[in-house]
Motif scaffolding. Structure first.
Motif, PDB file in Angstrom:
ATOM      1  N   ALA A 398       0.856  -1.183   0.000  1.00  0.00           N
ATOM      2  CA  ALA A 398       0.000   0.000   0.000  1.00  0.00           C
ATOM      3  C   ALA A 398       0.894   1.235   0.000  1.00  0.00           C
ATOM      4  O   ALA A 398       1.977   1.229   0.569  1.00  0.00           O
ATOM      5  CB  ALA A 398      -0.911  -0.001   1.215  1.00  0.00           C
ATOM      6  N   SER A 399       0.432   2.302  -0.665  1.00  0.00           N
ATOM      7  CA  SER A 399       1.202   3.535  -0.758  1.00  0.00           C
ATOM      8  C   SER A 399       0.661   4.560   0.213  1.00  0.00           C
ATOM      9  O   SER A 399      -0.542   4.638   0.466  1.00  0.00           O
ATOM     10  CB  SER A 399       1.143   4.085  -2.188  1.00  0.00           C
ATOM     11  N   SER A 400       1.559   5.357   0.776  1.00  0.00           N
ATOM     12  CA  SER A 400       1.136   6.406   1.709  1.00  0.00           C
ATOM     13  C   SER A 400       0.521   7.586   0.975  1.00  0.00           C
ATOM     14  O   SER A 400      -0.150   8.419   1.578  1.00  0.00           O
ATOM     15  CB  SER A 400       2.340   6.875   2.542  1.00  0.00           C
ATOM     16  N   ARG A 401       0.752   7.692  -0.336  1.00  0.00           N
ATOM     17  CA  ARG A 401       0.174   8.762  -1.141  1.00  0.00           C
ATOM     18  C   ARG A 401      -0.880   8.190  -2.080  1.00  0.00           C
ATOM     19  O   ARG A 401      -0.826   7.035  -2.472  1.00  0.00           O
ATOM     20  CB  ARG A 401       1.266   9.475  -1.939  1.00  0.00           C
ATOM     21  N   VAL A 402      -1.818   9.037  -2.458  1.00  0.00           N
ATOM     22  CA  VAL A 402      -2.891   8.622  -3.355  1.00  0.00           C
ATOM     23  C   VAL A 402      -2.417   8.755  -4.797  1.00  0.00           C
ATOM     24  O   VAL A 402      -1.868   9.790  -5.198  1.00  0.00           O
ATOM     25  CB  VAL A 402      -4.147   9.482  -3.139  1.00  0.00           C
ATOM     26  N   LEU A 403      -2.610   7.709  -5.578  1.00  0.00           N
ATOM     27  CA  LEU A 403      -2.250   7.746  -6.995  1.00  0.00           C
ATOM     28  C   LEU A 403      -3.382   8.417  -7.768  1.00  0.00           C
ATOM     29  O   LEU A 403      -4.478   7.867  -7.889  1.00  0.00           O
ATOM     30  CB  LEU A 403      -2.001   6.333  -7.519  1.00  0.00           C
ATOM     31  N   LEU A 404      -3.137   9.618  -8.269  1.00  0.00           N
ATOM     32  CA  LEU A 404      -4.144  10.384  -8.988  1.00  0.00           C
ATOM     33  C   LEU A 404      -4.093  10.061 -10.473  1.00  0.00           C
ATOM     34  O   LEU A 404      -3.015   9.923 -11.046  1.00  0.00           O
ATOM     35  CB  LEU A 404      -3.921  11.887  -8.777  1.00  0.00           C
ATOM     36  N   THR A 405      -5.252   9.965 -11.089  1.00  0.00           N
ATOM     37  CA  THR A 405      -5.349   9.746 -12.535  1.00  0.00           C
ATOM     38  C   THR A 405      -6.415  10.670 -13.110  1.00  0.00           C
ATOM     39  O   THR A 405      -7.266  11.203 -12.381  1.00  0.00           O
ATOM     40  CB  THR A 405      -5.701   8.291 -12.882  1.00  0.00           C
ATOM     41  N   ASP A 410     -11.971  14.307 -18.946  1.00  0.00           N
ATOM     42  CA  ASP A 410     -11.841  15.388 -17.964  1.00  0.00           C
ATOM     43  C   ASP A 410     -11.389  16.669 -18.653  1.00  0.00           C
ATOM     44  O   ASP A 410     -10.719  16.634 -19.691  1.00  0.00           O
ATOM     45  CB  ASP A 410     -10.838  15.003 -16.873  1.00  0.00           C
ATOM     46  N   ILE A 411     -11.748  17.823 -18.069  1.00  0.00           N
ATOM     47  CA  ILE A 411     -11.415  19.101 -18.695  1.00  0.00           C
ATOM     48  C   ILE A 411     -10.028  19.569 -18.269  1.00  0.00           C
ATOM     49  O   ILE A 411      -9.524  19.206 -17.192  1.00  0.00           O
ATOM     50  CB  ILE A 411     -12.465  20.171 -18.361  1.00  0.00           C
ATOM     51  N   LEU A 412      -9.429  20.406 -19.113  1.00  0.00           N
ATOM     52  CA  LEU A 412      -8.054  20.850 -18.900  1.00  0.00           C
ATOM     53  C   LEU A 412      -7.916  21.670 -17.625  1.00  0.00           C
ATOM     54  O   LEU A 412      -6.915  21.531 -16.906  1.00  0.00           O
ATOM     55  CB  LEU A 412      -7.582  21.667 -20.107  1.00  0.00           C
ATOM     56  N   SER A 413      -8.879  22.544 -17.325  1.00  0.00           N
ATOM     57  CA  SER A 413      -8.756  23.383 -16.126  1.00  0.00           C
ATOM     58  C   SER A 413      -8.660  22.533 -14.864  1.00  0.00           C
ATOM     59  O   SER A 413      -7.896  22.853 -13.947  1.00  0.00           O
ATOM     60  CB  SER A 413      -9.944  24.349 -16.029  1.00  0.00           C
ATOM     61  N   SER A 414      -9.404  21.429 -14.811  1.00  0.00           N
ATOM     62  CA  SER A 414      -9.325  20.536 -13.652  1.00  0.00           C
ATOM     63  C   SER A 414      -7.947  19.894 -13.550  1.00  0.00           C
ATOM     64  O   SER A 414      -7.390  19.749 -12.453  1.00  0.00           O
ATOM     65  CB  SER A 414     -10.399  19.446 -13.744  1.00  0.00           C
ATOM     66  N   ALA A 415      -7.392  19.515 -14.700  1.00  0.00           N
ATOM     67  CA  ALA A 415      -6.061  18.900 -14.707  1.00  0.00           C
ATOM     68  C   ALA A 415      -5.005  19.881 -14.221  1.00  0.00           C
ATOM     69  O   ALA A 415      -4.130  19.527 -13.407  1.00  0.00           O
ATOM     70  CB  ALA A 415      -5.722  18.414 -16.117  1.00  0.00           C
ATOM     71  N   LEU A 416      -5.078  21.135 -14.668  1.00  0.00           N
ATOM     72  CA  LEU A 416      -4.087  22.135 -14.276  1.00  0.00           C
ATOM     73  C   LEU A 416      -4.177  22.450 -12.787  1.00  0.00           C
ATOM     74  O   LEU A 416      -3.160  22.586 -12.105  1.00  0.00           O
ATOM     75  CB  LEU A 416      -4.264  23.400 -15.111  1.00  0.00           C
ATOM     76  N   ILE A 463     -11.286  19.262 -23.387  1.00  0.00           N
ATOM     77  CA  ILE A 463     -11.105  17.990 -22.678  1.00  0.00           C
ATOM     78  C   ILE A 463      -9.713  17.432 -22.973  1.00  0.00           C
ATOM     79  O   ILE A 463      -9.040  17.863 -23.930  1.00  0.00           O
ATOM     80  CB  ILE A 463     -12.196  16.974 -23.054  1.00  0.00           C
ATOM     81  N   MET A 464      -9.275  16.461 -22.179  1.00  0.00           N
ATOM     82  CA  MET A 464      -7.905  15.953 -22.280  1.00  0.00           C
ATOM     83  C   MET A 464      -7.635  15.283 -23.620  1.00  0.00           C
ATOM     84  O   MET A 464      -6.500  15.309 -24.109  1.00  0.00           O
ATOM     85  CB  MET A 464      -7.627  14.981 -21.136  1.00  0.00           C
ATOM     86  N   THR A 465      -8.644  14.687 -24.232  1.00  0.00           N
ATOM     87  CA  THR A 465      -8.441  14.101 -25.562  1.00  0.00           C
ATOM     88  C   THR A 465      -7.997  15.166 -26.553  1.00  0.00           C
ATOM     89  O   THR A 465      -7.096  14.941 -27.368  1.00  0.00           O
ATOM     90  CB  THR A 465      -9.737  13.436 -26.061  1.00  0.00           C
ATOM     91  N   GLN A 466      -8.625  16.368 -26.477  1.00  0.00           N
ATOM     92  CA  GLN A 466      -8.221  17.472 -27.349  1.00  0.00           C
ATOM     93  C   GLN A 466      -6.831  17.975 -26.995  1.00  0.00           C
ATOM     94  O   GLN A 466      -6.045  18.335 -27.884  1.00  0.00           O
ATOM     95  CB  GLN A 466      -9.238  18.613 -27.234  1.00  0.00           C
TER      96      GLN A 466
END
Length: 528
Positions: A398-405, A410-416, A463-466
């Motif tokens: 188990a990892s002490s940090r959360v693996l984010l994906t 998903d939209i670019l602003s959320s990713a940034l 979106i991330m595909t774009q």
């Protein structure tokens, strides 16, 4: 203005002042070149080969080998078995360094002993391999291959295994397998054996200097602080750089660093107050204006996701150890640091290089590539080691940090925002089945400069595909993968490429993301 320093080991380097638009004095493009500090490459590999008559009159290939003494002295000589110990070869102090001496010597292929005469006292480099001859004398040992495939300062693995004692005997071998595939036996290390590997790496990095990262020839860039943000954005995209030193023309000094994170913050701030970002808006803001505004936001306690402005420039000198450079990068959570040469007369410092963890790791890999038995930690599967961020349950760990994906929709602003607020450098992008598609990194933001994409789309509508469709070729090549059964050294080789910065651990069959390993993870492990 974009300043470009061209460095070379074959003569004086030049500084080119490259103007991106007309100035009042009429200078255009490559306007003038002013003599700059001549630089020298600090490296151990064989450089060139040439033929010469051997002792039996036959042609034998000679190899130019760089010998280095890093520990100072007034006068240093090199002596070795490659010429029958017949000469004491004077070594030269490397320009830009007060302690490093070098000499390039024609050496025939094979094993050669050598040592240094420092201020009248015979010395060996204790950080290089040493052997004892039949008379009890201690010398350094080098193996020179006919090609330049291996660094000249290292031995082949078969010779290394004979010289390094007390290691293999204490290893415990076990077999591992994954999905029915039989893997090679790996060494299960004890805690003290991990500490030994770390100590050897620590000593090696302590003995190496920042000037050894400078390539044989190349160029380093700096942005003028009064250049427009839009112009800086395009310059970094065109040069393929995610970080650049800032040049303060008024004070004639390197005053800071401009990074891809700055662009992310700028775009988030401008898009947060406007329905559509225009090109003119980025023309109105200079780099210095942004840096001041960024500091004010932090000082006023607003804009919680904006990191502190570092008013004191973090820098390295050419004689600073690679250990100190790496620790500075790690402790301050920064991606690069300028290497500056301070003139004795008090004139402005000269930019020699921009040091980063990838460059330091490449230096380590080049040195130990053919002597991995000396560092058994590097042969361990990454799944057995305490590094990286992992999914909640992978291989019983188990990892002490959360693996984010991120999902491809998903939209670019959320990713940034996730990159900035989570203080992470990259996020894996997955499809509907959870399989890896790509990785989006902070440095990928510069791809939006191509065709002014940032001015034609809203961050909350793209979106991330774009986003992936507009990535340049270098960004597309940034996604590297491994399995948890791959060795630490393999991951280090991947991360030594400066465009990579992180490796995604996947299941080899489903391509499901199991973890992610960054440069910072590797150095935190190696330096303990």
């Amino acid at each position: 203005m974009l300043r470009c320093w061209l460095t070379s080991t074959n003569g004086s380097a030049q500084i080119w002042m490259m103007n991106m638009k007309p100035k009042i004095n009429g200078l255009l493009n490559f306007a003038e070149h002013v003599p700059y500090l001549p630089l020298t490459m600090f490296s151990k590999p064989c450089i060139y080969t040439q033929s010469q008559k051997g002792i039996f009159g036959c042609e034998e290939e000679m190899v130019l080998v760089t010998f280095t003494w890093r520990y100072g002295g007034s006068q240093v000589f090199l002596c070795g078995s490659f010429d029958g110990w017949s000469e004491q070869i004077l070594m030269s102090l490397v320009e830009g360094s007060a302690v490093v001496f070098q000499r390039i010597v024609d050496v025939p292929p094979g094993y050669h002993k050598y040592k240094f005469l420092v201020d009248g006292i015979w010395q060996v480099d204790q950080e290089q391999l040493c052997v004892q001859d039949e008379y009890g004398a201690i010398n350094n040992l080098v193996f020179v291959e006919e090609s330049d495939s291996a660094p000249s300062g290292l031995l082949r693995e078969d010779a290394q295994s004979k010289l390094v004692s007390g290691i293999a005997g204490s290893m415990h071998l076990e077999a591992s397998s994954s999905h029915g595939q039989q893997l090679k036996p790996v060494m299960q290390l004890l805690d003290n054996e991990i500490d030994i590997s770390r100590h050897r790496l620590f000593v090696f990095l302590s003995s190496c200097r920042a000037c050894e990262l400078i390539p044989k020839s190349g160029k380093v860039f700096a942005l003028d602080t009064e250049v427009a943000v839009k112009q800086a954005f395009h310059i970094m995209y065109e040069q393929g750089l995610a970080v650049m030193p800032l040049w303060d023309e008024r004070n004639a000094m390197i005053s800071g660093m401009f990074t891809a994170s700055d662009f992310i913050l700028i775009l988030l701030k401008l898009h947060g107050s406007h329905s559509m970002l225009t090109v003119d808006e980025l023309e109105m803001h200079t780099v210095s204006t942004w840096k001041y505004g960024k500091f004010q936001l932090h000082a006023n306690g607003s804009g919680a996701m904006i990191p502190p402005n570092r008013r004191v420039l973090l820098q390295a000198g050419p004689d600073d150890s690679l250990k100190d450079v790496a620790l500075t990068l790690l402790q301050n959570k920064i991606s690069a640091i300028p290497v500056l040469h301070s003139a004795e007369d008090g004139s402005c410092s000269q930019l020699l290089h921009t040091a980063c963890l990838a460059g330091i790791l490449k230096h380590v890999c080049r040195h130990f590539r053919h002597s991995l038995e000396y560092l058994p930690l590097l042969q361990q599967p990454v799944g057995n080691l305490p590094l990286g961020t992992w999914a909640r349950e992978v291989g019983g760990r188990a990892s002490s940090r959360v693996l984010l994906t991120l999902h491809s929709r998903d939209i670019l602003s959320s990713a940034l925002k996730l990159l900035i607020e989570g203080e992470i450098s990259s996020i894996p992008i997955i499809d509907d089945n959870g399989a890896l598609i790509h990785v989006y990194s902070r440095s990928d933001i510069t791809s939006l400069a191509r065709g002014n994409v940032y001015a034609r789309f809203r961050l909350d509508q793209m979106i991330m595909t774009q986003v992936l469709e507009v990535l340049d070729e270098a960004s597309r090549d940034r996604c590297r993968t491994c399995t948890r059964f791959d060795s630490l050294y393999k991951i280090m080789e991947l991360l030594s490429d400066p465009i990579v910065r992180r490796v995604v651990v996947i299941d080899p069959n489903s391509r499901h993301v199991e973890g992610i390993i960054t440069l910072r993870d590797v150095f935190n492990l190696l330096l303990g």
